[in-house]
Design a protein around this motif. Structure first.
Motif, PDB file in Angstrom:
ATOM      1  N   SER A  66      -3.868   7.720   1.978  1.00 29.85           N
ATOM      2  CA  SER A  66      -2.727   6.835   2.179  1.00 29.85           C
ATOM      3  C   SER A  66      -1.987   6.523   0.878  1.00 29.85           C
ATOM      4  N   THR A  67      -0.689   6.334   0.960  1.00 25.59           N
ATOM      5  CA  THR A  67       0.131   6.073  -0.228  1.00 25.59           C
ATOM      6  C   THR A  67       0.022   4.627  -0.703  1.00 25.59           C
ATOM      7  N   HIS A  68      -0.317   3.704   0.160  1.00 26.30           N
ATOM      8  CA  HIS A  68      -0.407   2.301  -0.252  1.00 26.30           C
ATOM      9  C   HIS A  68      -1.807   1.902  -0.714  1.00 26.30           C
ATOM     10  N   PHE A  69      -2.708   2.866  -0.802  1.00 28.93           N
ATOM     11  CA  PHE A  69      -4.081   2.610  -1.210  1.00 28.93           C
ATOM     12  C   PHE A  69      -4.412   3.478  -2.413  1.00 28.93           C
ATOM     13  N   THR A  70      -4.956   2.896  -3.478  1.00 30.92           N
ATOM     14  CA  THR A  70      -5.330   3.676  -4.660  1.00 30.92           C
ATOM     15  C   THR A  70      -6.851   3.833  -4.702  1.00 30.92           C
TER      16      THR A  70
END
Length: 148
Positions: A66-70
């Motif tokens: 996911s892009t909102h999770f690092t």
């Protein structure tokens, strides 16, 4: 079925006992392991607050995470063992000078991802040399038997 093995562990330690432990993983880590993106060559196992943790294992995330999770590829992961096994391991590590070594990451019979942990005693330089000599002799023996 083995996913990743730590071959260096057998070179550096005499493995006396083996334990199979579950690993507390996040969803993206399971997908990455199934994609073959895990390494445990530099990993080690430590005891903290009567719990056992895996440090230094690298699970690199898939590009589809996911892009909102690092994601943190080298985060500390808790190992899941029975209470009596944990107490036995803690006693041996603290009193007798043993070390906990991750040996391999594999799938269990139910498809779960497990870590095999070895209770090992460190090898000295002359022990490593003797093991290497024995390996070479076994290799030469096999060659001689095949050539006949």
């Amino acid at each position: 079925m083995s996913i990743v093995e730590n071959r260096k562990a057998f070179h550096d330690y005499f493995i006396e006992e083996r334990y199979e432990a579950g690993v507390a993983l996040e969803g993206w880590e399971v997908k990455a392991i199934r994609g073959g993106r895990a390494t445990i060559a530099e990993a080690y196992v430590m005891v903290r607050n009567a719990e056992i943790f895996l440090f230094g294992a690298n699970i690199s995330p898939l590009p589809t995470v996911s892009t909102h999770f690092t994601p943190d590829p080298r985060r500390t992961r808790k190992l899941l063992l029975r209470a009596e096994e944990i107490q036995r391991l803690i006693g041996k590590v603290e009193q007798r000078g043993y070390t906990l070594v991750p040996l391999n990451l594999h799938y269990s019979s139910k498809g779960r991802i497990k870590l095999e942990v070895g209770l090992g005693r460190g090898k000295l330089k002359h022990d490593k040399r003797a093991a290497e000599r024995e390996k070479e002799w076994n290799r030469d023996k096999q060659r001689l038997l095949r050539s006949r």
